[in-house]
Design an enzyme around this catalytic site. Sequence first.
Site, PDB file in Angstrom:
ATOM      1  N   LYS A  94       0.796  -1.251  -0.026  1.00 27.16           N
ATOM      2  CA  LYS A  94      -0.041   0.016  -0.155  1.00 27.16           C
ATOM      3  C   LYS A  94       0.732   1.418   0.055  1.00 27.16           C
ATOM      4  O   LYS A  94       0.512   2.266   0.449  1.00 27.16           O
ATOM      5  CB  LYS A  94      -0.958   0.008   1.443  1.00 27.16           C
ATOM      6  CG  LYS A  94      -1.932  -0.951   1.221  1.00 27.16           C
ATOM      7  CD  LYS A  94      -2.603  -1.302   0.061  1.00 27.16           C
ATOM      8  CE  LYS A  94      -3.069  -2.774  -0.298  1.00 27.16           C
ATOM      9  NZ  LYS A  94      -3.250  -2.832  -1.701  1.00 27.16           N
ATOM     10  N   GLY A  96       2.459   2.433  -3.032  1.00 26.16           N
ATOM     11  CA  GLY A  96       2.853   2.941  -4.097  1.00 26.16           C
ATOM     12  C   GLY A  96       3.298   1.743  -5.205  1.00 26.16           C
ATOM     13  O   GLY A  96       3.735   1.987  -6.296  1.00 26.16           O
ATOM     14  N   TRP A  99       2.028   1.652  -8.971  1.00 21.69           N
ATOM     15  CA  TRP A  99       2.207   2.817  -9.462  1.00 21.69           C
ATOM     16  C   TRP A  99       3.785   2.774 -10.076  1.00 21.69           C
ATOM     17  O   TRP A  99       4.165   2.862 -11.238  1.00 21.69           O
ATOM     18  CB  TRP A  99       2.320   4.071  -8.806  1.00 21.69           C
ATOM     19  CG  TRP A  99       2.042   5.605  -9.431  1.00 21.69           C
ATOM     20  CD1 TRP A  99       2.225   5.629 -10.832  1.00 21.69           C
ATOM     21  CD2 TRP A  99       2.275   6.555  -8.782  1.00 21.69           C
ATOM     22  NE1 TRP A  99       2.264   6.972 -11.047  1.00 21.69           N
ATOM     23  CE2 TRP A  99       2.634   7.788  -9.812  1.00 21.69           C
ATOM     24  CE3 TRP A  99       2.312   7.156  -7.320  1.00 21.69           C
ATOM     25  CZ2 TRP A  99       2.565   9.026  -9.907  1.00 21.69           C
ATOM     26  CZ3 TRP A  99       2.523   8.418  -7.154  1.00 21.69           C
ATOM     27  CH2 TRP A  99       2.901   9.269  -8.240  1.00 21.69           C
ATOM     28  N   HIS A 159       7.321  -7.548  -1.824  1.00 24.82           N
ATOM     29  CA  HIS A 159       6.924  -6.835  -0.683  1.00 24.82           C
ATOM     30  C   HIS A 159       7.989  -7.230   0.416  1.00 24.82           C
ATOM     31  O   HIS A 159       7.811  -6.973   1.464  1.00 24.82           O
ATOM     32  CB  HIS A 159       5.393  -7.143  -0.249  1.00 24.82           C
ATOM     33  CG  HIS A 159       4.586  -6.428  -0.923  1.00 24.82           C
ATOM     34  ND1 HIS A 159       4.542  -5.137  -1.301  1.00 24.82           N
ATOM     35  CD2 HIS A 159       3.294  -6.945  -1.190  1.00 24.82           C
ATOM     36  CE1 HIS A 159       3.506  -4.826  -1.935  1.00 24.82           C
ATOM     37  NE2 HIS A 159       2.668  -5.618  -1.956  1.00 24.82           N
ATOM     38  N   ARG A 178       5.976   5.250   1.792  1.00 22.00           N
ATOM     39  CA  ARG A 178       4.928   6.096   1.851  1.00 22.00           C
ATOM     40  C   ARG A 178       4.715   6.761   3.300  1.00 22.00           C
ATOM     41  O   ARG A 178       5.243   5.815   4.346  1.00 22.00           O
ATOM     42  CB  ARG A 178       3.653   5.210   1.205  1.00 22.00           C
ATOM     43  CG  ARG A 178       2.482   6.274   1.181  1.00 22.00           C
ATOM     44  CD  ARG A 178       1.273   5.668   0.599  1.00 22.00           C
ATOM     45  NE  ARG A 178       0.171   6.651   0.171  1.00 22.00           N
ATOM     46  CZ  ARG A 178      -0.979   6.040  -0.216  1.00 22.00           C
ATOM     47  NH1 ARG A 178      -1.294   4.846  -0.413  1.00 22.00           N
ATOM     48  NH2 ARG A 178      -1.818   7.000  -0.480  1.00 22.00           N
ATOM     49  N   ARG A 308      -7.725   3.683  -5.050  1.00 15.17           N
ATOM     50  CA  ARG A 308      -8.875   4.213  -4.493  1.00 15.17           C
ATOM     51  C   ARG A 308      -8.856   5.620  -4.583  1.00 15.17           C
ATOM     52  O   ARG A 308      -9.854   6.337  -5.047  1.00 15.17           O
ATOM     53  CB  ARG A 308      -8.761   3.560  -2.951  1.00 15.17           C
ATOM     54  CG  ARG A 308      -9.751   4.029  -2.043  1.00 15.17           C
ATOM     55  CD  ARG A 308      -9.350   3.703  -0.580  1.00 15.17           C
ATOM     56  NE  ARG A 308      -8.203   4.426  -0.230  1.00 15.17           N
ATOM     57  CZ  ARG A 308      -8.362   5.652   0.638  1.00 15.17           C
ATOM     58  NH1 ARG A 308      -9.550   5.949   0.868  1.00 15.17           N
ATOM     59  NH2 ARG A 308      -7.269   6.215   0.836  1.00 15.17           N
ATOM     60  N   LYS A 309      -7.940   6.346  -3.989  1.00 12.65           N
ATOM     61  CA  LYS A 309      -7.866   7.791  -4.153  1.00 12.65           C
ATOM     62  C   LYS A 309      -6.671   8.103  -4.684  1.00 12.65           C
ATOM     63  O   LYS A 309      -6.696   9.291  -5.181  1.00 12.65           O
ATOM     64  CB  LYS A 309      -8.113   8.190  -2.658  1.00 12.65           C
ATOM     65  CG  LYS A 309      -8.767   9.535  -2.487  1.00 12.65           C
ATOM     66  CD  LYS A 309      -9.116   9.548  -0.785  1.00 12.65           C
ATOM     67  CE  LYS A 309      -9.870  10.804  -0.679  1.00 12.65           C
ATOM     68  NZ  LYS A 309     -10.495  11.039   0.682  1.00 12.65           N
TER      69      LYS A 309
HETATM   70  P1  PAP Z   1      -0.407  -3.075  -3.368  1.00 14.10           P
HETATM   71  O1  PAP Z   1       0.953  -3.180  -2.291  1.00 14.10           O
HETATM   72  O2  PAP Z   1      -1.209  -4.150  -2.879  1.00 14.10           O
HETATM   73  O3  PAP Z   1       0.325  -3.368  -4.789  1.00 14.10           O
HETATM   74  P2  PAP Z   1      -0.127  -0.318  -3.928  1.00 14.10           P
HETATM   75  O4  PAP Z   1      -0.219  -0.319  -4.975  1.00 14.10           O
HETATM   76  O5  PAP Z   1       1.070  -0.438  -3.048  1.00 14.10           O
HETATM   77  O6  PAP Z   1      -0.756  -1.638  -3.453  1.00 14.10           O
HETATM   78  O7  PAP Z   1      -1.037   0.705  -3.044  1.00 14.10           O
HETATM   79  C1  PAP Z   1      -2.244   1.074  -3.536  1.00 14.10           C
HETATM   80  C2  PAP Z   1      -2.505   2.575  -3.277  1.00 14.10           C
HETATM   81  O8  PAP Z   1      -1.576   3.217  -4.198  1.00 14.10           O
HETATM   82  C3  PAP Z   1      -3.778   3.180  -3.344  1.00 14.10           C
HETATM   83  O9  PAP Z   1      -3.619   4.309  -2.220  1.00 14.10           O
HETATM   84  P3  PAP Z   1      -4.931   4.895  -1.531  1.00 14.10           P
HETATM   85  O10 PAP Z   1      -5.636   3.696  -0.894  1.00 14.10           O
HETATM   86  O11 PAP Z   1      -4.595   5.895  -0.567  1.00 14.10           O
HETATM   87  O12 PAP Z   1      -5.836   5.425  -2.828  1.00 14.10           O
HETATM   88  C4  PAP Z   1      -3.965   3.620  -4.767  1.00 14.10           C
HETATM   89  O13 PAP Z   1      -4.987   4.478  -4.811  1.00 14.10           O
HETATM   90  C5  PAP Z   1      -2.472   4.187  -4.919  1.00 14.10           C
HETATM   91  N1  PAP Z   1      -2.239   4.268  -6.235  1.00 14.10           N
HETATM   92  C6  PAP Z   1      -2.458   3.201  -7.287  1.00 14.10           C
HETATM   93  N2  PAP Z   1      -2.006   3.421  -8.522  1.00 14.10           N
HETATM   94  C7  PAP Z   1      -1.551   4.881  -8.326  1.00 14.10           C
HETATM   95  C8  PAP Z   1      -1.058   5.852  -9.344  1.00 14.10           C
HETATM   96  N3  PAP Z   1      -1.092   5.444 -10.639  1.00 14.10           N
HETATM   97  N4  PAP Z   1      -0.973   7.050  -8.896  1.00 14.10           N
HETATM   98  C9  PAP Z   1      -0.820   7.350  -7.413  1.00 14.10           C
HETATM   99  N5  PAP Z   1      -1.238   6.585  -6.737  1.00 14.10           N
HETATM  100  C10 PAP Z   1      -1.746   5.228  -6.979  1.00 14.10           C
END
Ligand code: PAP
Length: 347
Positions: A94, A96, A99, A159, A178, A308-309
Amino acid sequence: MAKAPGAPLGPVPFADVEADSGLVSGVPEQLPEEHADPDDLVSALPSAPRPKGLSSLRLYDGFWLPEWSVPVAVALQRRFEPRPDDVVVASFPKCGTTWVNALTFATMARRAHPAAGAGHPLLRLNPHQCVPFLEALFGSRRGEARLAALPSPRLMNTHMPLAMMPGGGGCKVVYVCREPKDMVVSLWHFHRRLHPELPLADVFEAVCGGAVGYGPVWDHIAGYWSASAARPDGVLFLRYEELLRDPAGHVRELARFVGLPFSGAEEDAGVVHDIVNLCSFGHLKTLEANKTGHMNAGLPIPRDALFRKGVAGDWVNHMTPEMARRLDDIVADKLHAAGLTFLHARE
Ligand code: PAP
């Protein structure tokens, strides 16, 4: 570009490499020795009480790992043999991952797949389908054979804490961290997709106590932070909040780090911005590959839970000031020795 003409065109989208394409035919599905009697290995380790519905944890080599991933950690420690041109994206969950997987894939694969092209793999595949998850592959002989059969340069994701990848010194690692309060809120929302009744307080307490999957989070971060200070050419340490502030600057840094700096012609053609736009939250979220389907068979969480956000500072909408102060203080205390701070902790 620094690579010579004729050099490999970058990582292949993992989902496009068929498990049964012939590359790994004949590899038995049998379990590696770490899995042969997992109870022997796992049941001797300390366990932690878990919030209701979440997977059990075991303390292995100083980290609380999901029970299923302990044999995977052992296998990684024993057999992960990186190639010099491998790149591993590492992160605490969670923070990033999705991304940075997308940005690194798009950057490394840009010769084969121009970011503005209509046929780009990230337009039809979730970023996790493009970048293989080491934990999933080191779970079986066939998975390890799939990794071994991948053409170079390989791009992979984990991870696992650095301690579980002693071979990680033999390749490049891109780590993204993060601000921990936002990580907690993101983790809570993610698990709520399967367990809507899960209280934030349960996840919060687990993180504060260190016993959360792949935690303690501060030790996870500190391990990669120290490695990036010791080997800046080997470990690139990124922050989610800084990526949000200046995605183009960080894509340039990423490209230099993996040995593929942008040429003047690419800069003039706007390639950096094409990559940023392709991988932006607003764009990825709208794609069918990210709106439908599930993470994988073992984790039946819808893929849209990964989008999500996508902002910094959402903790303020969910945590009390007391919770925020408590976690800030724990993290500051634990990371003090490493010389690492979260500048935007209370903004
Ligand atoms: P994972 O460890 O299960 O792969 P991960 O991708 O690290 O998850 O985390 C998801 C978070 O990254 C979400 O944050 P939020 O819950 O605060 O919204 C998700 O929205 C955010 N995220 C995914 N893709 C992007 C992106 N392209 N740009 C910015 N934030 C992103």
